[in-house]
Design a protein around this motif. Structure first.
Motif, PDB file in Angstrom:
ATOM      1  N   LEU A 134       0.845  -1.195   0.000  1.00  0.00           N
ATOM      2  CA  LEU A 134       0.000   0.000   0.000  1.00  0.00           C
ATOM      3  C   LEU A 134       0.878   1.241   0.000  1.00  0.00           C
ATOM      4  N   GLY A 135       0.696   2.112  -0.992  1.00  0.00           N
ATOM      5  CA  GLY A 135       1.483   3.334  -1.082  1.00  0.00           C
ATOM      6  C   GLY A 135       0.608   4.563  -0.976  1.00  0.00           C
ATOM      7  N   PHE A 136       1.076   5.565  -0.260  1.00  0.00           N
ATOM      8  CA  PHE A 136       0.322   6.819  -0.128  1.00  0.00           C
ATOM      9  C   PHE A 136       1.302   7.951   0.147  1.00  0.00           C
ATOM     10  N   ASP A 137       0.983   9.125  -0.354  1.00  0.00           N
ATOM     11  CA  ASP A 137       1.846  10.289  -0.158  1.00  0.00           C
ATOM     12  C   ASP A 137       1.142  11.537  -0.655  1.00  0.00           C
ATOM     13  N   ASP A 138       1.665  12.678  -0.264  1.00  0.00           N
ATOM     14  CA  ASP A 138       1.249  13.966  -0.799  1.00  0.00           C
ATOM     15  C   ASP A 138       2.475  14.865  -0.799  1.00  0.00           C
ATOM     16  N   MET A 139       3.115  14.967  -1.955  1.00  0.00           N
ATOM     17  CA  MET A 139       4.359  15.723  -2.053  1.00  0.00           C
ATOM     18  C   MET A 139       4.166  17.213  -1.793  1.00  0.00           C
ATOM     19  N   LEU A 140       2.972  17.728  -2.047  1.00  0.00           N
ATOM     20  CA  LEU A 140       2.734  19.154  -1.818  1.00  0.00           C
ATOM     21  C   LEU A 140       2.621  19.453  -0.329  1.00  0.00           C
ATOM     22  N   ARG A 141       2.220  18.453   0.453  1.00  0.00           N
ATOM     23  CA  ARG A 141       2.148  18.624   1.894  1.00  0.00           C
ATOM     24  C   ARG A 141       3.489  18.355   2.567  1.00  0.00           C
ATOM     25  N   ARG A 142       4.143  17.305   2.099  1.00  0.00           N
ATOM     26  CA  ARG A 142       5.404  16.926   2.727  1.00  0.00           C
ATOM     27  C   ARG A 142       6.515  17.906   2.355  1.00  0.00           C
ATOM     28  N   GLY A 143       6.529  18.347   1.110  1.00  0.00           N
ATOM     29  CA  GLY A 143       7.553  19.266   0.646  1.00  0.00           C
ATOM     30  C   GLY A 143       8.894  18.581   0.443  1.00  0.00           C
ATOM     31  N   PRO A 144       9.880  19.309  -0.078  1.00  0.00           N
ATOM     32  CA  PRO A 144      11.184  18.718  -0.402  1.00  0.00           C
ATOM     33  C   PRO A 144      12.125  18.595   0.781  1.00  0.00           C
ATOM     34  N   ARG A 145      11.675  18.976   1.989  1.00  0.00           N
ATOM     35  CA  ARG A 145      12.550  18.993   3.159  1.00  0.00           C
ATOM     36  C   ARG A 145      13.242  17.645   3.362  1.00  0.00           C
ATOM     37  N   GLY A 146      14.550  17.676   3.341  1.00  0.00           N
ATOM     38  CA  GLY A 146      15.321  16.484   3.652  1.00  0.00           C
ATOM     39  C   GLY A 146      15.406  15.457   2.543  1.00  0.00           C
ATOM     40  N   LEU A 147      14.794  15.703   1.408  1.00  0.00           N
ATOM     41  CA  LEU A 147      14.820  14.698   0.362  1.00  0.00           C
ATOM     42  C   LEU A 147      16.158  14.645  -0.353  1.00  0.00           C
ATOM     43  N   PHE A 148      16.862  15.772  -0.378  1.00  0.00           N
ATOM     44  CA  PHE A 148      18.144  15.816  -1.063  1.00  0.00           C
ATOM     45  C   PHE A 148      19.187  16.453  -0.155  1.00  0.00           C
ATOM     46  N   GLY A 149      20.399  16.084  -0.359  1.00  0.00           N
ATOM     47  CA  GLY A 149      21.493  16.711   0.374  1.00  0.00           C
ATOM     48  C   GLY A 149      22.036  15.894   1.517  1.00  0.00           C
ATOM     49  N   GLY A 150      21.181  15.145   2.212  1.00  0.00           N
ATOM     50  CA  GLY A 150      21.649  14.259   3.274  1.00  0.00           C
ATOM     51  C   GLY A 150      22.299  14.979   4.447  1.00  0.00           C
ATOM     52  N   GLY A 151      22.027  16.292   4.641  1.00  0.00           N
ATOM     53  CA  GLY A 151      22.551  17.008   5.781  1.00  0.00           C
ATOM     54  C   GLY A 151      23.992  17.451   5.633  1.00  0.00           C
ATOM     55  N   ARG A 152      24.595  17.290   4.472  1.00  0.00           N
ATOM     56  CA  ARG A 152      25.963  17.745   4.251  1.00  0.00           C
ATOM     57  C   ARG A 152      26.023  18.429   2.892  1.00  0.00           C
ATOM     58  N   PRO A 153      27.006  19.278   2.673  1.00  0.00           N
ATOM     59  CA  PRO A 153      27.079  19.984   1.390  1.00  0.00           C
ATOM     60  C   PRO A 153      27.157  19.019   0.225  1.00  0.00           C
ATOM     61  N   SER A 154      26.292  19.213  -0.762  1.00  0.00           N
ATOM     62  CA  SER A 154      26.303  18.363  -1.953  1.00  0.00           C
ATOM     63  C   SER A 154      25.577  19.091  -3.064  1.00  0.00           C
ATOM     64  N   ILE A 155      25.855  18.667  -4.295  1.00  0.00           N
ATOM     65  CA  ILE A 155      25.206  19.317  -5.427  1.00  0.00           C
ATOM     66  C   ILE A 155      23.707  19.058  -5.417  1.00  0.00           C
ATOM     67  N   GLU A 156      23.278  17.882  -4.849  1.00  0.00           N
ATOM     68  CA  GLU A 156      21.847  17.587  -4.797  1.00  0.00           C
ATOM     69  C   GLU A 156      21.104  18.563  -3.903  1.00  0.00           C
ATOM     70  N   GLY A 157      21.817  19.179  -2.925  1.00  0.00           N
ATOM     71  CA  GLY A 157      21.172  20.134  -2.045  1.00  0.00           C
ATOM     72  C   GLY A 157      20.978  21.491  -2.688  1.00  0.00           C
ATOM     73  N   ALA A 158      21.669  21.737  -3.798  1.00  0.00           N
ATOM     74  CA  ALA A 158      21.595  23.040  -4.449  1.00  0.00           C
ATOM     75  C   ALA A 158      20.857  23.005  -5.780  1.00  0.00           C
ATOM     76  N   ILE A 159      20.855  21.857  -6.445  1.00  0.00           N
ATOM     77  CA  ILE A 159      20.232  21.747  -7.763  1.00  0.00           C
ATOM     78  C   ILE A 159      19.060  20.785  -7.686  1.00  0.00           C
ATOM     79  N   LEU A 160      17.895  21.252  -8.064  1.00  0.00           N
ATOM     80  CA  LEU A 160      16.699  20.408  -8.044  1.00  0.00           C
ATOM     81  C   LEU A 160      16.752  19.370  -9.167  1.00  0.00           C
ATOM     82  N   PRO A 161      15.954  18.284  -9.041  1.00  0.00           N
ATOM     83  CA  PRO A 161      15.941  17.264 -10.092  1.00  0.00           C
ATOM     84  C   PRO A 161      15.681  17.826 -11.482  1.00  0.00           C
ATOM     85  N   ALA A 162      14.840  18.852 -11.582  1.00  0.00           N
ATOM     86  CA  ALA A 162      14.540  19.432 -12.897  1.00  0.00           C
ATOM     87  C   ALA A 162      15.807  19.877 -13.611  1.00  0.00           C
TER      88      ALA A 162
END
Length: 381
Positions: free
Chosen positions: A105-133
């Motif tokens: 069973l899968g459920f989510d709402d990306m507009l509610r959860r937002g991008p917080r913590g999805l990229f970057g892993g808490g340390r400097p990285s290119i994923e923390g500065a550049i969005l997937p787009a």
């Protein structure tokens, strides 16, 4: 897999921008799948909940809405491949003899959860500065340089998926009239060459799939074709000599080629045997590349498939028949299970206006940031 595994029930809550509470959507999708299978929740021997970045107790709490049966409940999280990974866990539970019936069973709402913590892993990285787009835009520009791909090709892929979504009652983007490539190109630019109509739809939703042994599937079939899982593979990035870490959005392209090769071997089929395919089409550059990485055509020949209309409904090998991430939407957790929902309906011959004629074998492919690739192949048995 030690035992054959069959999909006996699928269900969805519509993917949408203004989504109702997650708990309501999860319950709707789960009850729909139980009804499709013709079983009660007490017959489910294991439940795998897929959601991204949510509260710790969401999965087990929502499970109680179906009944207090003592069923084992596990939270699965694997970025965009979350739903696919939950499905794989359910498949392996049945295949390995842990239970006769398992639910993903899968459920989510990306507009509610937002991008917080999805990229970057808490340390400097290119994923923390550049969005997937931006990553996918760079892929697209590189493709244009290497193979002469035009922006019109990307627009045709996106328009196709918007139009496929028009026949999906659970899709987030259901246009009133046929979408043209010209309309796609005229939309606001997100990251060249991708416009807003080329980007996957973000929102909320839920989807569910129930799998079981052959004995249970045959008992419940009621005259409908059985749908068997003939391959279930999940791979992460592999080190090679001179390896370059290309960023954790989807990882190196070879990951899809490697995973699909193993899936084909497990299933005993080849790309020429597929009747339809679902892929991680967050932007059209992905779908275009996966034509080639999955072996549907040779490298550099994906543009020709698009020009011929081969990957549209009615074509030789339709992709994203329910609209894909672009048209159906991409809430995160339920996305991979929505692919299974469509494949199951297609292989049963129950897909209505989006039905692929005589569909016998279909593939569901999802990528997850980190990077992982999940591939399932289903067959009308």
């Amino acid at each position: 897999m030690n035992r054959d595994v069959y999909v006996i029930g699928v269900g969805m809550h519509a993917f949408c921008k203004a989504a109702p509470p997650l708990r309501d959507m999860a319950f709707t999708a789960g009850q729909s799948a139980l009804g499709d299978a013709g079983i009660a929740f007490r017959e489910v021997g294991a439940l795998y909940n897929g959601y991204i970045g949510g509260a710790m107790l969401e999965g087990v709490t929502y499970a109680k809405d179906f009944g207090l049966t003592g069923v084992p409940v596990v939270h699965v999280e694997n970025a965009s491949a979350t739903g696919s990974s939950a499905f794989r866990e359910a498949v392996l539970a049945v295949a390995g003899g842990t239970c006769e019936v398992a639910m993903a069973l899968g459920f989510d709402d990306m507009l509610r959860r937002g991008p917080r913590g999805l990229f970057g892993g808490g340390r400097p990285s290119i994923e923390g500065a550049i969005l997937p787009a931006a990553f996918f835009a760079m892929w697209a520009v590189r493709r244009m340089h290497d193979y002469g791909t035009s922006v019109e090709t990307f627009a045709r892929i996106a328009a196709k998926n918007w139009n496929h979504a028009r026949a999906n009652p659970f899709a987030q983007r259901r246009a009133e009239a046929t979408i043209t490539p010209e309309q796609v190109l005229a939309a606001p630019m997100v990251a060249y060459p991708h416009t807003a109509m080329m980007a996957c739809a973000a929102g909320g939703g839920a989807s569910c799939a129930i799998v079981a042994t052959r004995r249970v599937a045959r008992k419940l079939a009621g005259g409908r074709p059985l749908v068997r899982v003939i391959a279930s593979q999940l791979r992460s990035e592999e080190y090679t000599e001179g390896h370059v870490f290309l960023g954790a959005v989807v990882g190196p392209s070879e990951l899809t080629r490697t995973t699909s090769r193993i899936a084909y071997e497990e299933a005993g089929v080849g790309p020429e045997d597929l009747d339809l395919v679902h892929v991680h089409d967050a932007f059209p550059i992905e779908e275009l590349m996966y034509y080639e990485l999955l072996g549907i055509c040779a490298d550099g020949e994906g543009d020709k498939l698009v020009a011929e209309g081969a990957t549209a409904l009615g074509g030789r090998i339709p992709f994203s028949t329910d609209g894909g991430l672009i048209g159906r939407g991409h809430p995160g957790g339920p996305t991979g299970l929505a692919q299974v929902w469509d494949l199951t309906q297609q292989l049963r011959g129950e897909a209505g206006p989006r039905q692929v004629a005589d569909a016998r074998i279909g593939m569901a492919h999802m990528m997850g940031a980190g990077s992982v690739c999940a591939i399932h192949i289903l067959e009308r048995a």
